[in-house]
Design a protein around this motif. Structure first.
Motif, PDB file in Angstrom:
ATOM      1  N   LEU A  98       0.828  -1.212   0.000  1.00 37.21           N
ATOM      2  CA  LEU A  98       0.000   0.000   0.000  1.00 37.21           C
ATOM      3  C   LEU A  98       0.858   1.257   0.000  1.00 37.21           C
ATOM      4  O   LEU A  98       0.527   2.262  -0.644  1.00 37.21           O
ATOM      5  CB  LEU A  98      -0.940   0.005   1.202  1.00 37.21           C
ATOM      6  CG  LEU A  98      -2.062  -1.035   1.209  1.00 37.21           C
ATOM      7  CD1 LEU A  98      -2.892  -0.908   2.472  1.00 37.21           C
ATOM      8  CD2 LEU A  98      -2.953  -0.886  -0.016  1.00 37.21           C
ATOM      9  N   GLU A  99       1.964   1.202   0.733  1.00 33.90           N
ATOM     10  CA  GLU A  99       2.877   2.343   0.742  1.00 33.90           C
ATOM     11  C   GLU A  99       3.480   2.556  -0.645  1.00 33.90           C
ATOM     12  O   GLU A  99       3.626   3.687  -1.114  1.00 33.90           O
ATOM     13  CB  GLU A  99       3.978   2.115   1.770  1.00 33.90           C
ATOM     14  CG  GLU A  99       4.745   3.359   2.165  1.00 33.90           C
ATOM     15  CD  GLU A  99       3.862   4.379   2.869  1.00 33.90           C
ATOM     16  OE1 GLU A  99       4.059   5.597   2.651  1.00 33.90           O
ATOM     17  OE2 GLU A  99       2.976   3.966   3.650  1.00 33.90           O
ATOM     18  N   ALA A 100       3.824   1.464  -1.322  1.00 37.22           N
ATOM     19  CA  ALA A 100       4.456   1.554  -2.642  1.00 37.22           C
ATOM     20  C   ALA A 100       3.548   2.223  -3.667  1.00 37.22           C
ATOM     21  O   ALA A 100       4.017   2.985  -4.523  1.00 37.22           O
ATOM     22  CB  ALA A 100       4.856   0.158  -3.109  1.00 37.22           C
ATOM     23  N   VAL A 101       2.246   1.952  -3.609  1.00 35.67           N
ATOM     24  CA  VAL A 101       1.341   2.514  -4.618  1.00 35.67           C
ATOM     25  C   VAL A 101       0.765   3.856  -4.197  1.00 35.67           C
ATOM     26  O   VAL A 101      -0.060   4.441  -4.923  1.00 35.67           O
ATOM     27  CB  VAL A 101       0.197   1.530  -4.943  1.00 35.67           C
ATOM     28  CG1 VAL A 101       0.760   0.234  -5.509  1.00 35.67           C
ATOM     29  CG2 VAL A 101      -0.684   1.245  -3.719  1.00 35.67           C
ATOM     30  N   GLY A 102       1.168   4.374  -3.040  1.00 42.85           N
ATOM     31  CA  GLY A 102       0.716   5.701  -2.626  1.00 42.85           C
ATOM     32  C   GLY A 102      -0.642   5.741  -1.984  1.00 42.85           C
ATOM     33  O   GLY A 102      -1.271   6.805  -1.921  1.00 42.85           O
ATOM     34  N   TYR A 103      -1.102   4.593  -1.446  1.00 44.48           N
ATOM     35  CA  TYR A 103      -2.443   4.555  -0.884  1.00 44.48           C
ATOM     36  C   TYR A 103      -2.598   5.531   0.273  1.00 44.48           C
ATOM     37  O   TYR A 103      -3.645   6.169   0.424  1.00 44.48           O
ATOM     38  CB  TYR A 103      -2.783   3.140  -0.413  1.00 44.48           C
ATOM     39  CG  TYR A 103      -4.150   3.033   0.211  1.00 44.48           C
ATOM     40  CD1 TYR A 103      -5.274   2.845  -0.577  1.00 44.48           C
ATOM     41  CD2 TYR A 103      -4.330   3.154   1.591  1.00 44.48           C
ATOM     42  CE1 TYR A 103      -6.541   2.777  -0.018  1.00 44.48           C
ATOM     43  CE2 TYR A 103      -5.590   3.081   2.167  1.00 44.48           C
ATOM     44  CZ  TYR A 103      -6.685   2.897   1.358  1.00 44.48           C
ATOM     45  OH  TYR A 103      -7.942   2.849   1.922  1.00 44.48           O
ATOM     46  N   PHE A 104      -1.574   5.652   1.096  1.00 41.05           N
ATOM     47  CA  PHE A 104      -1.675   6.517   2.273  1.00 41.05           C
ATOM     48  C   PHE A 104      -1.252   7.949   1.985  1.00 41.05           C
ATOM     49  O   PHE A 104      -1.299   8.802   2.874  1.00 41.05           O
ATOM     50  CB  PHE A 104      -0.853   5.935   3.416  1.00 41.05           C
ATOM     51  CG  PHE A 104      -1.434   4.655   3.961  1.00 41.05           C
ATOM     52  CD1 PHE A 104      -2.552   4.673   4.775  1.00 41.05           C
ATOM     53  CD2 PHE A 104      -0.876   3.437   3.633  1.00 41.05           C
ATOM     54  CE1 PHE A 104      -3.102   3.495   5.264  1.00 41.05           C
ATOM     55  CE2 PHE A 104      -1.415   2.249   4.115  1.00 41.05           C
ATOM     56  CZ  PHE A 104      -2.525   2.280   4.931  1.00 41.05           C
ATOM     57  N   GLY A 105      -0.811   8.234   0.746  1.00 43.83           N
ATOM     58  CA  GLY A 105      -0.545   9.598   0.329  1.00 43.83           C
ATOM     59  C   GLY A 105       0.572  10.271   1.111  1.00 43.83           C
ATOM     60  O   GLY A 105       1.330   9.611   1.815  1.00 43.83           O
TER      61      GLY A 105
END
Length: 382
Positions: A98-105
């Protein structure tokens, strides 16, 4: 809890090793192809692929490091992914993805579920249409038979697991076998005031969970239902609030009995008779024996809590290599109320079997019966 080895993934050929070595790389490739991610995200996904298969566990480098430190990261950082407890490394993998795809911005991809295309494709599949159409025949059965059919629909719906299919040689289609059946004990706990259902997967699994919930509400078997979901995307198909809304909308837009169930569920949500909860511990890499006090209080307020699916089972009983005859009541004694597990078998953890069942399964299938998804169980501790 009884003393039993914690499951790790360092044995080639084991189920846990296969998840880290094969399923996770396949998932990264699928996520890369599902969205037009930019170069930075693609590089981060590639770095995760390399680290997860050949490297060591590293800190997130975000504000969430403090939470994960409390969840055991201090002990795991610097270790091979295959040497960490399987439940921990598997959960941490999804957080890093999730961190890799920018989910948490922050950024334009904040809050975009990387697994959403897979969930929606399954929800809109012809198989879902066929299953919903079959509901029209249900009213022909006596009420008790309807309830039992919906309970088994929820149980076997656990085979609709996207992550499982990434590594399975084929989706099991033949009628499966119940290796433990506490169905009568389950029904003996109803009617009840409050039912809590800890949801597992979205899509085709969540639909029968919702249909069972609707039936219990509609026919007065429970007054109120609470659906516990994940706070954010977790594993490939675990249900979030958005997935519940998608599933209810799918029902409302269907025909016949399915549409009626969808409309009742929608109304129950607006009236508060069906409530959604999402506690941060839902995405923790820890067994429920270590749940925080406020979540324990929520479960204690329910007359019956149902844990759906394989991951929730691992967290309910502990992700350990118990002797299969270890009593279910013994490993769930910590839980603050009556509890039931509905699960198809897709990992090594198993308790609550009688010795003759274990011997018969081992003789017929070796260890494959634990992970093939062809068997299921209903276990209850009142």
């Amino acid at each position: 809890m009884p003393d039993a080895p914690v499951i790790v993934a360092d044995v080639p050929g084991s189920f846990a090793h296969g998840v880290l070595a094969a399923r996770h790389p396949a998932l990264i490739r699928a996520v890369r192809e599902a969205f037009p991610y930019g170069p930075a995200q693609l590089r981060a996904l590639d770095a995760l692929l390399t680290a997860a298969t050949e490297g060591v566990i590293a800190p997130l480098g975000t504000e969430d490091d403090e939470r994960w430190a409390a969840w055991g990261a201090r002990d795991q950082v610097g270790r091979s992914w295959f040497e960490a407890p399987f439940l921990w490394s598997e959960s941490y993998f999804y957080r890093v993805l999730l961190e890799a795809v920018g989910y948490f911005g922050p950024g334009a991809w904040q809050g975009v579920d990387p697994f959403r295309p897979f969930k929606l494709a399954e929800l809109d599949s012809p198989e879902t249409d066929e299953e919903l159409a079959a509901l029209d025949r249900l009213p022909e059965q006596p009420l008790d038979e309807q309830a039992r059919a919906l309970l088994h629909g929820s149980l076997w719906g656990n085979r609709a697991d996207l992550g499982f299919r990434l590594s399975a040689t084929g989706s099991p289609t033949a009628a499966g076998r119940l290796v433990a059946d506490d169905g009568e004990a389950f029904w003996s706990l109803l009617p009840a005031d409050t039912l809590c259902l800890v949801a597992d997967n979205a899509g085709r699994e969540l639909i029968p969970d919702l249909l069972l919930t609707d039936h219990l509400l509609h026919h007065g078997r429970v007054r109120r239902a609470v659906l516990q979901v994940k706070t954010h995307p977790y594993y490939i198909s675990d249900a979030t609030t958005a997935d519940v809304v998608d599933a209810v909308r799918r029902l409302v837009g269907a025909q016949g009995a399915a549409a009626g169930a969808g409309e009742r569920l929608w109304t129950a949500m607006t009236e508060g008779r069906l409530q959604i909860r999402a506690h941060p511990f839902s995405c923790a890499p820890l067994p429920y024996a270590e749940m925080p006090d406020e979540l324990r209080a929520e479960f204690a307020a329910a007359d019956l809590t149902i844990f759906k699916g394989d991951l929730n089972y691992r967290r309910l009983v502990g992700d350990r290599l118990y002797p299969p005859t270890t009593p279910f009541a013994e490993v769930t004694a910590y839980f603050p109320g009556p509890v039931a597990a509905l699960r198809t078998l897709k990992s090594d953890v198993i308790v609550g079997l009688d010795a003759s069942m274990e011997a018969a399964l081992d003789a017929a299938e070796g260890r494959r019966w634990r992970t093939s998804g062809a068997h299921a169980l209903i276990q209850v501790r009142a």
